[in-house]
Design an enzyme around this catalytic site. Structure first.
Site, PDB file in Angstrom:
ATOM      1  N   ASP A  39       0.809  -1.209   0.029  1.00 47.96           N
ATOM      2  CA  ASP A  39       0.003  -0.169  -0.063  1.00 47.96           C
ATOM      3  C   ASP A  39       0.811   1.244   0.029  1.00 47.96           C
ATOM      4  O   ASP A  39       0.730   2.021   1.064  1.00 47.96           O
ATOM      5  CB  ASP A  39      -1.088   0.068   1.247  1.00 47.96           C
ATOM      6  N   HIS A  41       0.258   3.758  -2.176  1.00 44.47           N
ATOM      7  CA  HIS A  41      -0.891   4.663  -2.555  1.00 44.47           C
ATOM      8  C   HIS A  41      -0.227   6.079  -3.003  1.00 44.47           C
ATOM      9  O   HIS A  41      -0.705   7.039  -2.712  1.00 44.47           O
ATOM     10  CB  HIS A  41      -1.745   4.875  -1.565  1.00 44.47           C
ATOM     11  N   ASP A  71      -1.306  -1.834  -4.975  1.00 42.47           N
ATOM     12  CA  ASP A  71      -1.634  -0.617  -4.305  1.00 42.47           C
ATOM     13  C   ASP A  71      -0.734   0.563  -4.554  1.00 42.47           C
ATOM     14  O   ASP A  71      -0.279   1.337  -3.367  1.00 42.47           O
ATOM     15  CB  ASP A  71      -2.456  -0.680  -2.980  1.00 42.47           C
ATOM     16  N   ASN A 103      -5.559  -3.953  -7.378  1.00 38.73           N
ATOM     17  CA  ASN A 103      -6.884  -3.882  -7.995  1.00 38.73           C
ATOM     18  C   ASN A 103      -7.100  -2.405  -8.728  1.00 38.73           C
ATOM     19  O   ASN A 103      -7.945  -2.108  -9.278  1.00 38.73           O
ATOM     20  CB  ASN A 103      -7.849  -3.528  -6.645  1.00 38.73           C
ATOM     21  N   HIS A 104      -5.874  -1.892  -8.929  1.00 42.83           N
ATOM     22  CA  HIS A 104      -5.510  -0.669  -9.891  1.00 42.83           C
ATOM     23  C   HIS A 104      -5.098  -1.164 -11.179  1.00 42.83           C
ATOM     24  O   HIS A 104      -3.911  -1.588 -11.294  1.00 42.83           O
ATOM     25  CB  HIS A 104      -4.907   0.440  -9.521  1.00 42.83           C
TER      26      HIS A 104
END
Length: 110
Positions: A39, A41, A71, A103-104
């Site tokens: 993550d 991000h 992520d 998921n991106h």
């Protein structure tokens, strides 16, 4: 304007696709230590610190690997820069850097 010129980004994407497309979707890591990162991000500074730690361990223990759990983009302000830096890291250490798909979805037109 980002920190990477557009011409450089194009080359990085094209070169990294050649590496990533030949990898198995199943990741098996048979070395240690393994740094596990999740993550990001879009947090470029966090990634920079992770890379410094990875390179420090890599210098001390040549079998060090790093696994990114996806992520990569999202909340931070440097999502594109994070992805480009991850691709550069993968190109530099193709058998020691693992980038899991999350998921991106990044849709790249060549």
């Amino acid at each position: 304007m980002g920190i990477f010129p557009a011409e450089i980004v194009d080359e990085i994407i094209k070169d990294s696709i050649n590496i990533l497309i030949n990898e198995s979707p199943l990741v098996e890591i048979n070395s240690s230590p393994v740094i596990i990162v999740g993550d990001l991000h879009g947090n470029f500074n966090a990634l920079r610190h992770v890379i410094v730690d990875f390179l420090s361990l890599k210098y001390l223990e040549s079998t060090t690997c790093i696994l990114f759990l996806s992520d990569y983009v999202g909340r931070g302000t440097c999502s594109v820069e994070v992805v480009i830096l991850l691709l550069l890291l993968k190109m530099t250490f193709p058998s020691d850097v693992y980038l899991l798909r999350g998921n991106h979805i990044l849709n790249i037109q060549i």
